[in-house]
Design a protein around this motif. Structure first.
Motif, short mmCIF file in Angstrom:
data_model
loop_
_atom_site.label_atom_id
_atom_site.label_comp_id
_atom_site.label_asym_id
_atom_site.label_seq_id
_atom_site.Cartn_x
_atom_site.Cartn_y
_atom_site.Cartn_z
N ASN A 165 -6.62 7.87 5.88
CA ASN A 165 -7.53 8.98 5.62
C ASN A 165 -7.58 9.36 4.15
OD1 ASN A 165 -8.20 9.26 8.36
ND2 ASN A 165 -6.44 10.60 8.73
N GLU A 166 -6.43 9.24 3.48
CA GLU A 166 -6.36 9.64 2.08
C GLU A 166 -6.40 8.40 1.17
OE1 GLU A 166 -2.38 8.47 3.44
OE2 GLU A 166 -3.95 9.79 4.25
N SER A 167 -6.72 8.64 -0.10
CA SER A 167 -6.70 7.54 -1.07
C SER A 167 -5.28 7.00 -1.19
CB SER A 167 -7.19 8.03 -2.43
OG SER A 167 -8.54 8.39 -2.38
N SER A 168 -5.19 5.71 -1.45
CA SER A 168 -3.88 5.07 -1.61
C SER A 168 -3.96 4.04 -2.72
CB SER A 168 -3.44 4.41 -0.30
OG SER A 168 -4.40 3.44 0.11
N TRP A 169 -2.81 3.52 -3.09
CA TRP A 169 -2.75 2.48 -4.13
C TRP A 169 -2.39 1.16 -3.47
CZ3 TRP A 169 -3.26 3.53 -9.50
CH2 TRP A 169 -3.16 2.40 -10.31
N ILE A 170 -3.09 0.09 -3.85
CA ILE A 170 -2.75 -1.23 -3.32
C ILE A 170 -2.38 -2.18 -4.46
CG2 ILE A 170 -4.26 -1.01 -1.30
CD1 ILE A 170 -6.06 -3.16 -2.87
N ILE A 171 -1.48 -3.07 -4.14
CA ILE A 171 -1.22 -4.26 -4.96
C ILE A 171 -1.40 -5.44 -4.03
CG2 ILE A 171 0.44 -5.53 -6.37
CD1 ILE A 171 1.83 -2.88 -6.94
N ASP A 172 -2.43 -6.22 -4.26
CA ASP A 172 -2.84 -7.30 -3.36
C ASP A 172 -2.68 -8.63 -4.10
OD1 ASP A 172 -4.08 -9.06 -1.65
OD2 ASP A 172 -5.92 -7.88 -1.41
N LEU A 173 -1.69 -9.42 -3.68
CA LEU A 173 -1.40 -10.70 -4.31
C LEU A 173 -1.70 -11.84 -3.34
CD1 LEU A 173 2.05 -9.95 -5.99
CD2 LEU A 173 -0.25 -9.59 -6.93
N ASP A 174 -2.59 -12.75 -3.74
CA ASP A 174 -2.92 -13.92 -2.93
C ASP A 174 -2.52 -15.16 -3.73
OD1 ASP A 174 -3.96 -15.84 -1.26
OD2 ASP A 174 -6.06 -15.42 -1.71
N SER A 175 -1.36 -15.71 -3.39
CA SER A 175 -0.86 -16.91 -4.05
C SER A 175 -1.39 -18.12 -3.29
CB SER A 175 0.68 -16.89 -4.03
OG SER A 175 1.22 -18.01 -4.68
N PHE A 176 -2.01 -19.08 -3.99
CA PHE A 176 -2.71 -20.14 -3.26
C PHE A 176 -2.60 -21.49 -3.95
CE2 PHE A 176 -5.82 -18.50 -6.26
CZ PHE A 176 -6.43 -19.65 -6.74
N SER A 177 -2.84 -22.52 -3.15
CA SER A 177 -2.93 -23.90 -3.63
C SER A 177 -4.16 -24.54 -3.01
CB SER A 177 -1.68 -24.69 -3.22
OG SER A 177 -1.87 -26.08 -3.51
N GLN A 178 -4.96 -25.18 -3.85
CA GLN A 178 -6.12 -25.93 -3.37
C GLN A 178 -5.90 -27.44 -3.60
OE1 GLN A 178 -10.00 -23.46 -3.50
NE2 GLN A 178 -9.12 -23.17 -5.55
N ASP A 179 -4.62 -27.80 -3.59
CA ASP A 179 -4.20 -29.20 -3.70
C ASP A 179 -3.11 -29.40 -2.66
OD1 ASP A 179 -3.83 -31.80 -4.57
OD2 ASP A 179 -2.53 -31.24 -6.24
N SER A 180 -3.53 -29.35 -1.38
CA SER A 180 -2.55 -29.06 -0.33
C SER A 180 -2.25 -30.20 0.63
CB SER A 180 -3.04 -27.83 0.48
OG SER A 180 -3.22 -26.74 -0.39
N GLY A 181 -2.81 -31.40 0.45
CA GLY A 181 -2.43 -32.55 1.26
C GLY A 181 -2.92 -32.49 2.69
N GLU A 182 -2.10 -32.99 3.62
CA GLU A 182 -2.47 -33.06 5.03
C GLU A 182 -1.74 -31.99 5.84
OE1 GLU A 182 -1.56 -37.01 6.25
OE2 GLU A 182 -3.37 -37.88 5.35
N LEU A 183 -2.27 -31.75 7.04
CA LEU A 183 -1.70 -30.73 7.92
C LEU A 183 -0.47 -31.26 8.63
CD1 LEU A 183 -2.06 -27.87 9.14
CD2 LEU A 183 -3.33 -28.96 11.01
N GLN A 187 0.85 -1.19 0.00
CA GLN A 187 0.00 0.00 0.00
C GLN A 187 0.88 1.24 0.00
OE1 GLN A 187 -2.69 0.29 3.33
NE2 GLN A 187 -4.08 1.64 2.24
N MET A 188 0.63 2.13 -0.94
CA MET A 188 1.49 3.30 -1.09
C MET A 188 0.66 4.52 -1.48
SD MET A 188 3.21 1.90 -4.63
CE MET A 188 3.10 0.19 -4.10
N THR A 189 1.26 5.68 -1.42
CA THR A 189 0.55 6.88 -1.84
C THR A 189 0.40 6.86 -3.35
OG1 THR A 189 2.55 8.21 -2.18
CG2 THR A 189 1.62 8.16 0.06
N LEU A 190 -0.52 7.66 -3.87
CA LEU A 190 -0.72 7.72 -5.31
C LEU A 190 0.52 8.27 -6.01
CD1 LEU A 190 -4.41 9.00 -5.52
CD2 LEU A 190 -3.54 6.66 -5.32
N GLU A 191 1.23 9.18 -5.35
CA GLU A 191 2.45 9.73 -5.93
C GLU A 191 3.53 8.65 -6.03
OE1 GLU A 191 0.75 11.06 -3.45
OE2 GLU A 191 -0.08 12.85 -4.44
N GLU A 192 3.65 7.82 -4.99
CA GLU A 192 4.62 6.73 -5.02
C GLU A 192 4.26 5.72 -6.11
OE1 GLU A 192 5.97 6.52 -0.32
OE2 GLU A 192 4.13 5.53 -0.98
#
Length: 281
Positions: free
Chosen positions: A226-244, A148-153
């Motif tokens: 308080n101010e608008s910001s820019w986000i880059i949201d990455l969710d890397s996932f596996s739904q073939d995950s075996g046992e705990l 998350q960063m400012t719009l200028e950044e």
């Protein structure tokens, strides 16, 4: 994000990284009653032994963006218990259906020492819970990074391609995140390589990027700005995950972290990113 150092994508944290949230999560295919008790002294004891002595009940909530209205709202999904280490820098959230390990940005810095340490903590957590509930299957493992960063950044460091992700404006010109063809999931299990898909994905990366209005949150754990910001949201996932178990979880987490970092540096930001956040301005 962290800085790549070599082909194996071992990472070091940039000193002034704009990371707002790092979160790993293990999900189960069904509710585990052993983890979903209001007064769970056994779980409290286990977490204390791992270095998370502070705990409190909390509502489990997720953030949803309304593609029609451009609004952001919290959706509550039940309750969970949140644990923290002594300085409240690393947190663990546990409900009957998941375990999350996370840390957030505080006072301009995020207490994230890098993937290797985080992965070790996740493996210890998986082994401790497995000892408590027995051998159980895992339906999903996710590794999420939110910058998350400012719009200028953002104007300096975000790639031209990523600037087009999910950006819309209302009649007044106000910008917000909204679903688009690039606000979606990339499939890493296809023979053709990475491609967008709307079906079930075993190995994937969910990408969101755009302007977040002031007062809105990208995740309930992250305080609103308080101010608008820019986000880059990455969710890397596996739904073939075996046992705990710790070894399996750590191996999967390594691959998920590498996937997120490769996308981030190849596609999300430009060459100015390391210069901007690697040294104090």
């Amino acid at each position: 994000m962290e800085k790549k150092s070599g082909k194996e994508a071992s990472m070091e944290v940039l000193p002034y990284s704009p990371l707002a949230l790092v979160l790993t999560q293990i999900r189960f295919p069904a509710e585990l009653t052993r983890l979903n008790q209001k007064n769970n002294e056994q779980l409290d004891s286990v977490m204390d032994s791992l270095g998370y002595p502070m705990s409190k009940p909390q509502l489990d909530a997720t953030v949803q963006n309304d593609p029609g209205e451009g609004t952001v709202q919290l959706v509550f999904n039940g309750s969970m218990r949140v644990y923290a280490n002594l300085d409240d820098s690393v947190n663990v959230a546990i409900s009957g259906s998941f375990i999350s390990l996370y840390c957030i940005r505080k006072n301009g810095r995020i207490p994230y020492a890098g993937h290797e340490q985080f992965s070790r903590k996740l493996g210890e957590l998986a082994d401790a819970v497995s000892d408590m509930v027995g051998t159980i299957p895992v339906s999903r493992i996710g590794y999420r990074y939110v910058d998350q960063m400012t719009l200028e950044e953002a104007e300096k460091v975000v790639s031209d391609m990523c600037k087009g992700f999910g950006i819309h404006r209302d009649e007044s010109g106000k910008a917000f995140i909204r679903s688009s063809v690039l606000d979606g999931v990339f499939d890493y299990a296809t023979d053709e390589g990475v491609s967008s898909s709307s079906g079930f994905i075993k190995e994937g990366l969910h990408v969101r990027s755009g302007i977040l209005p002031g007062g809105s949150v990208v995740d309930p754990a992250v305080p609103a700005r308080n101010e608008s910001s820019w986000i880059i949201d990455l969710d890397s996932f596996s739904q073939d995950s075996g046992e705990l178990n710790g070894e399996s979880v750590r191996g999967k987490a390594d691959a998920l972290s590498r996937r997120a970092h490769e996308f981030f540096y190849r596609s999300a930001v430009n060459s100015n990113f390391v210069n901007e956040y690697g040294t104090q301005s």
